[in-house]
Write a protein that holds these residues in place. Structure first.
Motif, PDB file in Angstrom:
ATOM      1  N   GLU A   1       0.824  -1.211   0.000  1.00  0.00           N
ATOM      2  CA  GLU A   1       0.000   0.000   0.000  1.00  0.00           C
ATOM      3  C   GLU A   1       0.859   1.262   0.000  1.00  0.00           C
ATOM      4  OE1 GLU A   1      -2.980   0.109   2.972  1.00  0.00           O
ATOM      5  OE2 GLU A   1      -3.900  -1.787   2.375  1.00  0.00           O
ATOM      6  N   GLY A   2       1.946   1.242   0.763  1.00  0.00           N
ATOM      7  CA  GLY A   2       2.823   2.406   0.806  1.00  0.00           C
ATOM      8  C   GLY A   2       3.422   2.718  -0.555  1.00  0.00           C
ATOM      9  N   MET A   3       3.820   1.672  -1.279  1.00  0.00           N
ATOM     10  CA  MET A   3       4.379   1.846  -2.615  1.00  0.00           C
ATOM     11  C   MET A   3       3.318   2.402  -3.572  1.00  0.00           C
ATOM     12  SD  MET A   3       7.030   1.474  -4.592  1.00  0.00           S
ATOM     13  CE  MET A   3       8.108   0.306  -3.740  1.00  0.00           C
ATOM     14  N   GLN A   4       2.116   1.862  -3.498  1.00  0.00           N
ATOM     15  CA  GLN A   4       1.037   2.354  -4.353  1.00  0.00           C
ATOM     16  C   GLN A   4       0.774   3.830  -4.103  1.00  0.00           C
ATOM     17  OE1 GLN A   4      -2.584  -0.017  -4.845  1.00  0.00           O
ATOM     18  NE2 GLN A   4      -1.571  -1.707  -3.794  1.00  0.00           N
ATOM     19  N   SER A   5       0.762   4.216  -2.833  1.00  0.00           N
ATOM     20  CA  SER A   5       0.493   5.616  -2.487  1.00  0.00           C
ATOM     21  C   SER A   5       1.555   6.548  -3.073  1.00  0.00           C
ATOM     22  CB  SER A   5       0.454   5.784  -0.961  1.00  0.00           C
ATOM     23  OG  SER A   5      -0.594   5.021  -0.409  1.00  0.00           O
ATOM     24  N   LYS A   6       2.818   6.137  -3.002  1.00  0.00           N
ATOM     25  CA  LYS A   6       3.899   6.964  -3.557  1.00  0.00           C
ATOM     26  C   LYS A   6       3.735   7.160  -5.057  1.00  0.00           C
ATOM     27  CE  LYS A   6       7.432   5.586  -0.174  1.00  0.00           C
ATOM     28  NZ  LYS A   6       8.716   4.857   0.014  1.00  0.00           N
ATOM     29  N   LEU A   7       3.386   6.069  -5.757  1.00  0.00           N
ATOM     30  CA  LEU A   7       3.223   6.152  -7.210  1.00  0.00           C
ATOM     31  C   LEU A   7       2.022   7.012  -7.589  1.00  0.00           C
ATOM     32  CD1 LEU A   7       3.978   2.413  -8.057  1.00  0.00           C
ATOM     33  CD2 LEU A   7       5.408   4.371  -8.648  1.00  0.00           C
ATOM     34  N   ILE A   8       0.932   6.853  -6.865  1.00  0.00           N
ATOM     35  CA  ILE A   8      -0.283   7.629  -7.176  1.00  0.00           C
ATOM     36  C   ILE A   8      -0.037   9.124  -6.948  1.00  0.00           C
ATOM     37  CG2 ILE A   8      -2.652   8.076  -6.413  1.00  0.00           C
ATOM     38  CD1 ILE A   8      -2.879   5.037  -5.888  1.00  0.00           C
TER      39      ILE A   8
END
Length: 223
Positions: free
Chosen positions: A129-136
């Motif tokens: 989830e943390g990685m997804q948030s950074k990309l978004i």
């Protein structure tokens, strides 16, 4: 429609039984790793997307003849109640079974995989989830946008775990299924030429069978 409350232990057991049934399609079939490895407390917190079965069809084309037909067979067996995807990689099959536009997705080549995966959301890569948030936050929401960046630049900014997920999806890193194992059955049989004449003989035969079964179970436990 009949529905029951979610029971993680009961539902994992049922999914495991279904995975064993799927061994008829390949010797490598099992429930998804997150569910298989989770304890009771963790099971309750897992996303519904984690609950699935993976079948590794590598080397089975001669048996099934046509993977597209196999996909339709599986879809029809579950009467449209399950999302089914067949793809060149395990990761891609996982992605399309969760995020594909159709309930049934068949992808038969790596070239087709690159073309069709472009519009999948980045969540389809099983990112944390943390990685997804950074990309978004920087405007990257689809696999197509992610693949437009040089791999070394992605690794430098977001770490190697992102590249691992991309490479798994595209078949550059091999993944393996944790196969389910059928429950071993123990059976003892004693045949008689004639019907037993009385209750005493019947009870004696049952006791003898139980003794033989007990010995078999002990021997198995010792191994």
């Amino acid at each position: 429609v009949y529905a029951e409350a979610f029971d993680p232990i009961r539902d994992r057991t049922a999914l495991e039984k279904l995975a064993v049934w799927c061994l008829r399609f390949s010797p490598l079939a099992g429930i998804d790793y997150d569910v298989a490895s989770a304890d009771k407390a963790t099971l309750r917190t897992l996303s519904p997307q984690c609950w699935g079965i993976t079948i590794d069809l590598t080397g089975t084309l001669k048996i099934h003849k046509d993977f597209a037909r196999l996909g339709r067979t599986l879809y029809n067996l579950f009467k449209g109640s399950a999302r089914v995807a067949i793809a060149p990689t395990l990761s891609a099959a996982w992605s399309f079974s969760r995020f594909g536009a159709s309930q049934l997705t068949i992808i038969q080549s790596t070239g087709e995989l690159y073309r069709t995966s472009s519009q999948l959301p980045i969540a389809a890569l099983r990112l944390e989830e943390g990685m997804q948030s950074k990309l978004i936050k920087i405007g990257i929401t689809t696999v197509d946008q992610l693949l437009s960046f040089p791999r070394h630049a992605l690794s430098k900014r977001f770490g190697k775990s992102l590249l691992v997920r991309i490479n798994q999806c595209m078949g550059e890193i091999e993944e393996r299924v944790l196969p389910s194992k059928p429950v071993e059955r123990f059976e003892v049989v004693k045949r008689f030429e004639r019907p037993l004449p009385n209750t005493t003989r019947i009870i004696s035969a049952i006791v003898s069978l139980y003794s033989s079964l007990f010995v078999s179970l002990q021997e198995k436990q010792l191994h």
